[in-house]
Enzyme design. Structure first.
Site, PDB file in Angstrom:
ATOM      1  N   ARG A 130       2.741  31.938  87.881  1.00 28.62           N
ATOM      2  CA  ARG A 130       1.468  32.600  87.577  1.00 28.62           C
ATOM      3  C   ARG A 130       0.530  31.755  86.729  1.00 28.62           C
ATOM      4  NH1 ARG A 130       4.945  36.206  88.788  1.00 28.62           N
ATOM      5  NH2 ARG A 130       6.285  34.880  87.554  1.00 28.62           N
ATOM      6  N   THR A 131       1.069  31.215  85.649  1.00 34.06           N
ATOM      7  CA  THR A 131       0.177  30.555  84.693  1.00 34.06           C
ATOM      8  C   THR A 131      -0.469  29.321  85.329  1.00 34.06           C
ATOM      9  OG1 THR A 131       1.582  31.368  82.932  1.00 34.06           O
ATOM     10  CG2 THR A 131       0.051  29.616  82.357  1.00 34.06           C
TER      11      THR A 131
ATOM     12  N   LYS B  44      10.445   8.723  81.452  1.00 35.53           N
ATOM     13  CA  LYS B  44      10.725   7.318  81.089  1.00 35.53           C
ATOM     14  C   LYS B  44      10.814   7.161  79.583  1.00 35.53           C
ATOM     15  CE  LYS B  44       7.770   5.609  84.836  1.00 35.53           C
ATOM     16  NZ  LYS B  44       6.512   4.893  85.034  1.00 35.53           N
TER      17      LYS B  44
ATOM     18  N   ARG C 250       2.221  23.399  79.314  1.00 32.12           N
ATOM     19  CA  ARG C 250       3.402  24.217  79.011  1.00 32.12           C
ATOM     20  C   ARG C 250       4.519  23.259  78.658  1.00 32.12           C
ATOM     21  NH1 ARG C 250       5.551  29.184  82.518  1.00 32.12           N
ATOM     22  NH2 ARG C 250       3.886  30.129  81.292  1.00 32.12           N
TER      23      ARG C 250
ATOM     24  N   HIS D 150       2.368  32.154  73.735  1.00 33.10           N
ATOM     25  CA  HIS D 150       1.771  32.072  75.073  1.00 33.10           C
ATOM     26  C   HIS D 150       0.428  32.799  75.020  1.00 33.10           C
ATOM     27  CE1 HIS D 150       1.303  31.817  79.278  1.00 33.10           C
ATOM     28  NE2 HIS D 150       2.443  32.336  79.703  1.00 33.10           N
TER      29      HIS D 150
HETATM   30  C1  NCD Z   1       6.203  34.361  80.842  1.00 33.41           C
HETATM   31  C2  NCD Z   1       6.521  33.047  80.159  1.00 33.41           C
HETATM   32  O1  NCD Z   1       6.506  32.002  80.791  1.00 33.41           O
HETATM   33  O2  NCD Z   1       6.740  33.089  78.948  1.00 33.41           O
HETATM   34  N1  NCD Z   1       5.758  34.223  82.142  1.00 33.41           N
HETATM   35  C3  NCD Z   1       4.420  34.134  82.373  1.00 33.41           C
HETATM   36  O3  NCD Z   1       3.777  33.169  81.998  1.00 33.41           O
HETATM   37  N2  NCD Z   1       3.825  35.174  82.965  1.00 33.41           N
HETATM   38  C4  NCD Z   1       7.296  35.356  80.726  1.00 33.41           C
HETATM   39  C5  NCD Z   1       8.674  34.987  81.166  1.00 33.41           C
HETATM   40  O4  NCD Z   1       8.939  33.882  81.630  1.00 33.41           O
HETATM   41  O5  NCD Z   1       9.544  35.867  81.050  1.00 33.41           O
END
Ligand code: NCD
Length: 363
Positions: free
Chosen positions: A52-53, A81, A102, A130
């Site tokens: 999703r993100t 590396k 991320r 997040h």
């Molecule tokens: C979440 C995350 O990555 O923290 N997912 C997301 O970005 N919607 C929640 C999860 O992984 O449980």
């Protein structure tokens, strides 16, 4: 230049601006053809899995008329590396107009933001935060008419390691909200987050069961047990299945409650809930696009807004270099993985010292 590292930065003034701009993005989604961001490039660096993100950031940038480049697999970047995170950030910020990252270490975003030369966005840093999921969550509540003062929100599942809940709680500071929490004993909200939240006027009420939680809330925010983040000795099988939201539970205990989930779900949210009119988690996932369009438009300076409404963490709580002997004990903190980074600390309202990267109290 603004960056989004922590949901603490999401002041009421910023959220007011964000909702106004995001409402416009929801409308431009149905009209198509927004070209605000033409010629702009978004750099996406995903050192951890994401559906999703990452895709909603890419979709958001393309819907703004811009493009994106990046990697979704750390193995395909020079980190494999042995390149340091700081060097990767310094290099990629020369290739793009904004960066989204991320990372698997707690506090990686705070470190990266010190090395970028373009606006930087935290898309999840380990077990820490997040904040763009929180923007998505709050935009969903806003569009449903459920966002405001004194909200009653149930937070269920892995509240210890779940970064979405950590950011949500921080964004609710000063709103007078009450969080009804239900989590296995070992996965409750971190004590320092509870203390900080309570000092900021947030009420936190522990519940033992969904039967107890549901009648008290207008929104229930389900989360999965973060299997990959459990410490050694923590038994996933024993923790999963402890709190499972079913259609029967919703119908019996609060058919009005809006059900949210950042997704992905595993066992904690039954598929039988999906057909209920109050099940809003797929709409929530789709809100990720206008939410991220609005954030990108703001940080890239494509729309007018009051930039001082998004203070930096340093401006919010101060910070100083750690003295010798002051060391973050969190082995998953970026400061203990990227050895060149300067240890930094800040003092919370109770006078306790915290690591500036991962926010954990020093021992
Ligand atoms: C979440 C995350 O990555 O923290 N997912 C997301 O970005 N919607 C929640 C999860 O992984 O449980």
């Amino acid at each position: 230049m603004n960056s989004l590292i922590s949901a603490r930065q999401l002041t009421p003034e910023f959220l007011g601006e964000f909702f106004r701009i995001a409402d416009g993005m929801v409308e431009s989604l149905s009209r198509h053809g927004a070209s605000l961001g033409a010629g702009h490039i978004l750099g996406t660096m995903f050192f951890e899995p994401s559906t999703r993100t990452r895709l909603s950031f890419e979709s958001a940038m393309q819907r703004l008329g811009g493009t994106s480049l990046g990697f979704a697999e750390p193995k395909s970047s020079s980190a494999s590396k042995g390149e340091s995170l700081a060097d990767t950030i310094r290099v990629v910020s020369g290739y793009a107009d904004a960066l989204v990252m991320r990372h698997f270490t707690d506090g990686a975003a705070r470190l990266a933001a010190d090395f970028t030369s373009v606006p930087f966005i935290n898309a999840g840093d380990g077990r820490h935060e997040h904040p763009t999921q929180t923007l998505t969550d709050l935009l969903t509540l806003h569009r449903l008419g459920l966002y405001g003062q004194d909200m009653k929100i149930g937070a269920v599942g892995d509240l210890k390691y779940g970064r979405t809940v950590h950011s949500l709680v921080k964004a609710l500071f000063d709103t007078g909200a009450t969080i009804y929490s239900a989590a296995p004993e070992t996965l409750r909200l971190p004590a320092e987050l509870v203390e900080e939240a309570q000092a900021k006027g947030l009420n936190i009420v522990d519940c033992d069961s969904l039967e107890e939680l549901l009648p008290q809330v207008s929104v229930v925010y389900m989360t999965r047990i973060q299997k990959e983040r459990l410490d050694e000795g923590e038994d996933y099988q024993a923790l999963a299945g402890r709190y499972v939201l079913t259609r029967e539970l919703v119908e019996q205990h609060n058919p009005e409650a809006c059900v949210l989930h950042p997704l992905p779900r595993v066992d904690e949210l039954a598929y039988s809930v999906d057909d209920l009119p109050t099940a809003k988690y797929f709409e929530q996932a789709h809100m990720g696009v206008p939410a991220r369009m609005a954030l990108l438009a703001m940080l890239l300076g494509l729309v007018r807004w009051r930039q001082e409404s998004l203070p930096t963490p340093r401006e919010l709580h101060g910070e100083r270099p750690a003295s010798s002997g002051e060391r973050c004990a969190n082995t998953r903190c970026v400061i203990n993985c990227e050895v060149f980074a300067p240890p930094l600390v800040w003092a919370d309202g109770a006078g306790k010292l915290r690591c500036s990267y991962c926010d954990q109290e020093l021992d």
